[in-house]
Motif scaffolding. Structure first.
Motif, PDB file in Angstrom:
ATOM      1  N   GLU A 162     -10.329  -3.514  -1.392  1.00  0.00           N
ATOM      2  CA  GLU A 162      -9.697  -2.377  -0.873  1.00  0.00           C
ATOM      3  C   GLU A 162      -9.806  -1.278  -1.705  1.00  0.00           C
ATOM      4  O   GLU A 162     -10.372  -0.147  -1.324  1.00  0.00           O
ATOM      5  N   ALA A 200      -3.882   9.437   0.552  1.00  0.00           N
ATOM      6  CA  ALA A 200      -4.805   8.265   0.233  1.00  0.00           C
ATOM      7  C   ALA A 200      -4.872   7.988  -1.071  1.00  0.00           C
ATOM      8  O   ALA A 200      -4.825   6.830  -1.437  1.00  0.00           O
ATOM      9  N   GLY A 239     -15.942   4.346   9.069  1.00  0.00           N
ATOM     10  CA  GLY A 239     -15.464   4.659   7.889  1.00  0.00           C
ATOM     11  C   GLY A 239     -14.114   5.489   8.148  1.00  0.00           C
ATOM     12  O   GLY A 239     -13.421   5.547   7.111  1.00  0.00           O
ATOM     13  N   CYS A 240     -13.862   6.065   9.362  1.00  0.00           N
ATOM     14  CA  CYS A 240     -12.628   6.704   9.627  1.00  0.00           C
ATOM     15  C   CYS A 240     -11.595   5.517  10.290  1.00  0.00           C
ATOM     16  O   CYS A 240     -10.976   6.038  11.063  1.00  0.00           O
ATOM     17  N   HIS A 241     -11.888   4.471  10.162  1.00  0.00           N
ATOM     18  CA  HIS A 241     -11.125   3.422  10.603  1.00  0.00           C
ATOM     19  C   HIS A 241     -10.926   3.419  12.280  1.00  0.00           C
ATOM     20  O   HIS A 241      -9.825   2.965  12.827  1.00  0.00           O
ATOM     21  N   HIS A 247      -1.970   5.517  -2.422  1.00  0.00           N
ATOM     22  CA  HIS A 247      -2.466   4.345  -2.035  1.00  0.00           C
ATOM     23  C   HIS A 247      -3.054   3.507  -3.046  1.00  0.00           C
ATOM     24  O   HIS A 247      -2.667   2.416  -3.451  1.00  0.00           O
ATOM     25  N   TRP A 248      -4.036   4.267  -3.755  1.00  0.00           N
ATOM     26  CA  TRP A 248      -5.009   3.631  -4.613  1.00  0.00           C
ATOM     27  C   TRP A 248      -4.311   3.279  -5.906  1.00  0.00           C
ATOM     28  O   TRP A 248      -4.240   2.186  -6.574  1.00  0.00           O
ATOM     29  N   ARG A 288       0.856  -1.372   0.133  1.00  0.00           N
ATOM     30  CA  ARG A 288      -0.028  -0.066  -0.018  1.00  0.00           C
ATOM     31  C   ARG A 288       0.621   1.227  -0.045  1.00  0.00           C
ATOM     32  O   ARG A 288       0.502   2.302  -0.757  1.00  0.00           O
ATOM     33  N   GLU A 319     -13.406  -0.136  -2.421  1.00  0.00           N
ATOM     34  CA  GLU A 319     -14.049   0.696  -1.327  1.00  0.00           C
ATOM     35  C   GLU A 319     -13.431   1.780  -0.849  1.00  0.00           C
ATOM     36  O   GLU A 319     -14.135   2.823  -0.257  1.00  0.00           O
ATOM     37  N   ASP A 320     -12.133   1.753  -0.843  1.00  0.00           N
ATOM     38  CA  ASP A 320     -11.467   2.832   0.132  1.00  0.00           C
ATOM     39  C   ASP A 320     -11.627   4.342  -0.577  1.00  0.00           C
ATOM     40  O   ASP A 320     -11.885   5.141   0.239  1.00  0.00           O
ATOM     41  N   ARG A 332     -15.074   5.687   0.708  1.00  0.00           N
ATOM     42  CA  ARG A 332     -14.917   5.687   2.244  1.00  0.00           C
ATOM     43  C   ARG A 332     -14.011   7.141   2.490  1.00  0.00           C
ATOM     44  O   ARG A 332     -14.700   7.851   3.362  1.00  0.00           O
ATOM     45  N   HIS A 333     -12.909   7.239   1.660  1.00  0.00           N
ATOM     46  CA  HIS A 333     -12.253   8.376   1.973  1.00  0.00           C
ATOM     47  C   HIS A 333     -12.946   9.835   1.708  1.00  0.00           C
ATOM     48  O   HIS A 333     -13.028  10.528   2.562  1.00  0.00           O
TER      49      HIS A 333
END
Length: 248
Positions: free
Chosen positions: A222, A196, A155-157, A199-200, A10, A225-226, A229-230
């Motif tokens: 991930e 973020a 959603g904010c981990h 990472h994608w 990641r 979805e991420d 979420r972000h």
């Protein structure tokens, strides 16, 4: 002892492994008034960008400790690249248990207060490495806005609202632990986006190259979805900053 492989994938070729950019990292180093000859211990140092760039720009020396063999190796390479390998070193190991040979002027844990079970325990770990009159640096999330429901929390981990404080509550917590807040540099939505989204892109490229890897289904999910979420939760509700503290 090593970091989970998915985390290494990641982070990819990122140098700063938190929602800071190079400008904010430089601002922080200037704000805390680093001077040549000062020493710094960086627990959970990641790829060593803080220690390496500050050694180059401010003439400090120090040690970084991280559980990831990949990150420690990258930190060593970065030190050589910036010409500071004679002033910084990186150790693979448990940051929570690391005991430096000498006390330091600045002790940092930027974004990994899990090593002490939260902020108070991490401050205790850092302070045992600190010279009298020295400074602690702690990187920590906080609620920018009160999450309205459990979906936002997750959603904010986080698992509950109590996992993080709002910014005034976090500053008050530092005070209850016996520290004055003397500087802070906060992430913003753009620096969150840069971290973020990097990472994608790392995940996307890795999936192209490793479609049959055992981790591929997990990382494919991930990447799907991420981003949602972000933009729905993290950039609106979760802040992050580095806080400079001195014992009262």
């Amino acid at each position: 002892m090593d970091l989970d492989r998915s985390h290494v994938i990641r982070e990819g070729d990122l140098r700063i492994l938190n929602p800071f950019d190079a400008g904010k990292l430089a601002t922080l180093g200037q704000a805390i008034r680093l001077r040549p000859g000062m020493s710094l211990l960086d627990l959970c140092c990641g790829k060593g960008e803080l220690l390496c760039t500050w050694a180059r720009e401010h003439g400090i020396s120090g040690t970084g400790v991280d559980i990831s063999t990949a990150f420690v190796a990258a930190a060593g390479e970065r030190a050589a690249e910036l010409g500071v390998a004679d002033r910084v070193r990186f150790v693979h190991g448990d940051a929570a248990a690391y005991v430096p040979g000498e006390l330091v002027d600045v002790a940092a844990c930027v974004g990994a207060t899990w090593i002490g079970g939260g902020v108070p325990g991490t401050l205790e770990i850092l302070e045992r490495a600190l010279r009298p009159g020295g400074m602690l640096l702690v990187g920590e999330p906080y609620w920018r806005r009160t999450p309205p429901d459990q979906a936002t929390v997750q959603g904010c981990h986080a698992t509950s609202r109590e996992d993080f404080h709002e910014l005034p509550g976090l500053v008050e917590l530092f005070g209850r632990c016996g520290f004055d807040l003397v500087e802070m540099v906060l992430a913003d939505q753009d620096s969150w986006d840069r971290y973020a989204a990097a990472h994608w892109l790392n995940l996307s490229r890795w999936l192209d190259d490793n479609p049959d890897d055992d981790l591929a289904p997990q990382l494919r999910a991930e990447l799907t979805e991420d981003p949602v979420r972000h933009v729905r939760y993290v950039r609106e509700y979760l802040g992050w900053g580095v806080f400079a503290l001195r014992r009262r």
